[in-house]
Write an enzyme that holds these catalytic residues in place. Sequence first.
Site, mmCIF file in Angstrom:
data_model
loop_
_atom_site.group_PDB
_atom_site.id
_atom_site.type_symbol
_atom_site.label_atom_id
_atom_site.label_comp_id
_atom_site.label_asym_id
_atom_site.label_seq_id
_atom_site.Cartn_x
_atom_site.Cartn_y
_atom_site.Cartn_z
ATOM 1 N N SER C 77 111.452 1.259 34.392
ATOM 2 C CA SER C 77 111.673 0.522 35.648
ATOM 3 C C SER C 77 111.142 1.234 36.885
ATOM 4 C CB SER C 77 113.158 0.245 35.848
ATOM 5 O OG SER C 77 113.602 -0.696 34.908
ATOM 6 N N LYS C 80 108.404 -0.441 38.550
ATOM 7 C CA LYS C 80 108.608 -1.613 39.404
ATOM 8 C C LYS C 80 108.236 -1.325 40.853
ATOM 9 C CE LYS C 80 112.336 -3.477 36.489
ATOM 10 N NZ LYS C 80 113.806 -3.467 36.259
ATOM 11 N N TYR C 204 103.831 -6.352 32.456
ATOM 12 C CA TYR C 204 105.104 -5.692 32.749
ATOM 13 C C TYR C 204 105.412 -4.596 31.730
ATOM 14 C CZ TYR C 204 110.077 -4.905 33.275
ATOM 15 O OH TYR C 204 111.294 -4.300 33.429
ATOM 16 N N TYR C 256 119.742 0.156 39.637
ATOM 17 C CA TYR C 256 120.431 -0.916 38.914
ATOM 18 C C TYR C 256 121.723 -1.303 39.658
ATOM 19 C CZ TYR C 256 117.155 0.589 35.301
ATOM 20 O OH TYR C 256 116.041 0.935 34.614
ATOM 21 N N VAL C 274 115.115 3.362 32.284
ATOM 22 C CA VAL C 274 116.005 3.599 31.141
ATOM 23 C C VAL C 274 115.511 4.717 30.228
ATOM 24 C CG1 VAL C 274 117.041 1.323 31.057
ATOM 25 C CG2 VAL C 274 114.899 1.740 29.841
#
Lengths: 330, 330, 330, 330
Positions: C77, C80, C204, C256, C274
């Site tokens: 992530s 992102k 992604y 998160y 993660v």
Amino acid sequence: MIEELSKEYDIHVNSQRKSDLDEWVAHYRSFAIEGQTANYIPALRNAHLSQLGITILEPGGTMIKSGDWEVPFTLQSISKVLSFIAACLGRGISYVLERVDVEPTGDAFNSIIRLEMHKPGKPFNPMINAGAITVASLLPGDSSQKKLEFLYGLFENLLGKRPTINEEVYQSEWQTSHRNRALAHYLKETNYLESEVEEALEVYLMQCSIEVTTEDIALLGLILSQDGYHPVRKEQVIPKKVAKLAKALMLTCGMYNASGKFAAFIGVPAKSGVSGGIMALVPPSARSGMPFQDGCGIGIYGPAIDEYGNSVAGSLLLKQMAQEWDLSIF
Amino acid sequence: MIEELSKEYDIHVNSQRKSDLDEWVAHYRSFAIEGQTANYIPALRNAHLSQLGITILEPGGTMIKSGDWEVPFTLQSISKVLSFIAACLGRGISYVLERVDVEPTGDAFNSIIRLEMHKPGKPFNPMINAGAITVASLLPGDSSQKKLEFLYGLFENLLGKRPTINEEVYQSEWQTSHRNRALAHYLKETNYLESEVEEALEVYLMQCSIEVTTEDIALLGLILSQDGYHPVRKEQVIPKKVAKLAKALMLTCGMYNASGKFAAFIGVPAKSGVSGGIMALVPPSARSGMPFQDGCGIGIYGPAIDEYGNSVAGSLLLKQMAQEWDLSIF
Amino acid sequence: MIEELSKEYDIHVNSQRKSDLDEWVAHYRSFAIEGQTANYIPALRNAHLSQLGITILEPGGTMIKSGDWEVPFTLQSISKVLSFIAACLGRGISYVLERVDVEPTGDAFNSIIRLEMHKPGKPFNPMINAGAITVASLLPGDSSQKKLEFLYGLFENLLGKRPTINEEVYQSEWQTSHRNRALAHYLKETNYLESEVEEALEVYLMQCSIEVTTEDIALLGLILSQDGYHPVRKEQVIPKKVAKLAKALMLTCGMYNASGKFAAFIGVPAKSGVSGGIMALVPPSARSGMPFQDGCGIGIYGPAIDEYGNSVAGSLLLKQMAQEWDLSIF
Amino acid sequence: MIEELSKEYDIHVNSQRKSDLDEWVAHYRSFAIEGQTANYIPALRNAHLSQLGITILEPGGTMIKSGDWEVPFTLQSISKVLSFIAACLGRGISYVLERVDVEPTGDAFNSIIRLEMHKPGKPFNPMINAGAITVASLLPGDSSQKKLEFLYGLFENLLGKRPTINEEVYQSEWQTSHRNRALAHYLKETNYLESEVEEALEVYLMQCSIEVTTEDIALLGLILSQDGYHPVRKEQVIPKKVAKLAKALMLTCGMYNASGKFAAFIGVPAKSGVSGGIMALVPPSARSGMPFQDGCGIGIYGPAIDEYGNSVAGSLLLKQMAQEWDLSIF
């Protein structure tokens, strides 16, 4: 009325069915340990877990009783059927249905999520608490006392006696009913409540605290099974259209969020309460030669309830009856 | 079978009911303008909004038809009843119900919220898309072709003919079915899907694309009305227990999130599809002298659908029939 | 660039901070047992739970490293942030923000509920999976390869080297990414996805599989800390407005659904993955004489993650640093 | 204190900033027509839509005022910052945070959904109503009067004067606060409320009804900007840790469910109220030579609010200031 029942009705007329019932009651009584009493209402905590009783009434005058049929208990959510009928009698079906829908939800009985998710928050049906509190506010009369009077009048008209309130249960619920107050205030804000919050709650919690036995709710069920025709008083006491609506609501929403499973595996309109009562009914049937062909009313009491809020032993007993006697309406 | 129907069945035997139906069909046809065709499936967009047709079949051999009864349309969600029955036949009721519940939801048919809110995400019932895709994956066979073969076998067994697939509709849905793919991938992740995602979707979308007429679904309804006994072939083609389960699901969940209103105001098991079809049925009834006392199957087609996904004119027609002829099961 | 870093930067220049860090790394390493590796991505399962490493880079040329700073791991992530910046560079901020909002949600990173609850389903921010998949589809280029090329170009521009893809991780995620596919199909249906589903997913999941060390993400953090000015290449590589937007998103949504707790108790923009990585940064500060007064970039790796998806030991280490060295931006 | 401000502080010391402000206030005042006053609180309905005023206070003794800076308004949700600080002072940070989380939600300020969805229903943060009502119940004292006394004590300690209650607003909110009562009863049932429902509501609604001007909230903001150090009284009036926590909450949750957009495009801690007030602050900054390098407190009033509940003109004014003067903390 109940006294007349004893006079008019032949008790235990069918010895085979009576002995079947006795056997099943003895058998399922032991399953109660899988449930527990409704511990969020202090006054209900002390019921005897292993009690199980039943009364079945037929229109023709047969009455079968078994087990702890005479133990008094409070109506709790079973009263939602009665108050819905009363509101329809007092305000008209269409008026009531503008303020409460008739859709099952799949949610727990005290859920508040759907009110916010589905703007403008019309309660989904009168069998969940949000709907029942709304219905209580719709009863005729500009005070909680007058609203209750109207409800008690219906009760008396159907059962031939004034309702008795279990004051201890009422006080207990009044003190601890934070979730119901949350629902009522929410409904007040969205303009579904037609009275003050405390007024609607008083009516709702009083109706929940009406004390009955399996005999009483069997008679209520019997009247609904006959589309509102009272087989003892021999007159139409509830309009057929209202009776049918109530039965449809019982089938689709009556057993909390296990209603679908009840419809699927038992298949008769039924309404439960967290006190462990179940009011069920069988409409007249085409199955000639089958038991209860002319329909019947069924009252069950078994105070240990499951995760959904339904009597553990009572549900099993009803399932056994439905399967053995082919009672499903489908 | 359908051909045999024409031979065995007397068409229009009851001229009063036939002329009532004709009048209602003519009347409600005009209400279709309040709805629209399912525009999210391109191939369904071009249906004639004002079409309305119906076939009613009785077990004894009476058939009434009216309006556009012979127009072909695709099963869409009506196929969910068929595939649920097929899965129960192929895998056993309890196996199926471990993977899909039988609770109504109050949500839109393509909703995904409940899968995440209620861990671990078991689909609430086989009549919503999440449940139907799961059921499709449960059909016997280790490929989509074999699963479909099993389903087609049941179709042939019931209707006496191989199903016809509307390829244009199938291709149209396959291209645009993003929401169903989202549901299927979600179910794959939570282990409810017993096949690959694309396999389950192919089965599901193929079953949706089976082309029928009101005659076909009236016969399906009739068989369910007779608890799985086929009145033309004169044999038990679906186990009674499975038939009753299917009927309960139709009543509690069959008309999308207007199912509660259908149960309340119409009161017969029914399943709709976004193509505008409604398969309904009336079980045998105790009401001696009433129409359809031995039960009947009803097939309706009216392609303009309302916000819930139900045929606008078809729903009104069914309501009129239920009220005039006292068809409610309650 | 990283090679140049070794030349330009003085390693361990401040021995006090270095020895503090060494002590904390040794201490918090043992807390990893409270977490576990991301077991839903098979290829991540086998990381060494007790690894913990860190690199801190200051604009002026100081570099501090401690523990397992050189262990390679995949961005997950953390990517992102990079792809959001790339999309803003390629399409403009306002174009991107029409398709993805910048609001924190309080939901789990892979939640789908909010897409359905808040019609028309615009993803709430680019740091949750729904938003990140949307952003991946917005990258310039009409194929996944071209979109990735654009992203790799940014990576190379910032870090001075081509990204390396961990193919095993990519394949592993591609096979098991049912939830992400569910999200992508949902977004396709609501028209937020600007490419085919599989294309957006490929982009992604490839970006998630870029392999880095703490040195790499410390440099990324450092560039953001300097509002997009690259202190080694000595030029503005990201527009200031985009850098500030990225930092705000990291602070409000980067960790998160523990982002609020990170803002409250640590108070520096950070983004976790993660795989156990955390990219954090400290903007220049008014606190004269305090450590890292000119800002710094921080790269942390500790593969045991908590219930939210954040590195257990890494979070504790960052908290210790923030408190001891007064790093909070508030 | 406010009186002392006038003595100690040089008003309008920087004529360039003052004239910029005057121009922007005149410009954005006209944008108020895109919003409306909070019409669910009757007493707020009658504010003058086009009012817009601001006070900026710097620690060194500069004060800039513009527009309707002296118009009194009620704190409303701005009071949530104050009561959160008071609860932390009175009960300790960890005690408070066991009962209310610090996570942003993305939901409307009065949402109840998340309480039910995330068992056991701990309020997500003190800036939404559910959290603020919980915090009100945590204030020291066993009666609403004592709790308010504690809060007023803090107010007096910070602002050097007793708070004035706008009784009309309080009565108005008390009568119509059904949604807040629903939240409070819900919290009572889940045991997060540490007082009776009516007690917590009285405290909460009284704190909302405290009347202030932009000068007052600018001073509150200034104290927070200085990490709890009071630049007029020259002492630490709020512990640094509590001040930082309050600022983090303002940034992540302070502007209702537009907080993410505020963080992204304005980037300073701010808290709004539906009366149209915004309390904002700028921490000391490393940007030498920039305006407000030592930090400042900002009080804004513009009663026309947008769909989220934030002042329309006030938000635009703050955005202009942040961009022109580079105030973002990122």
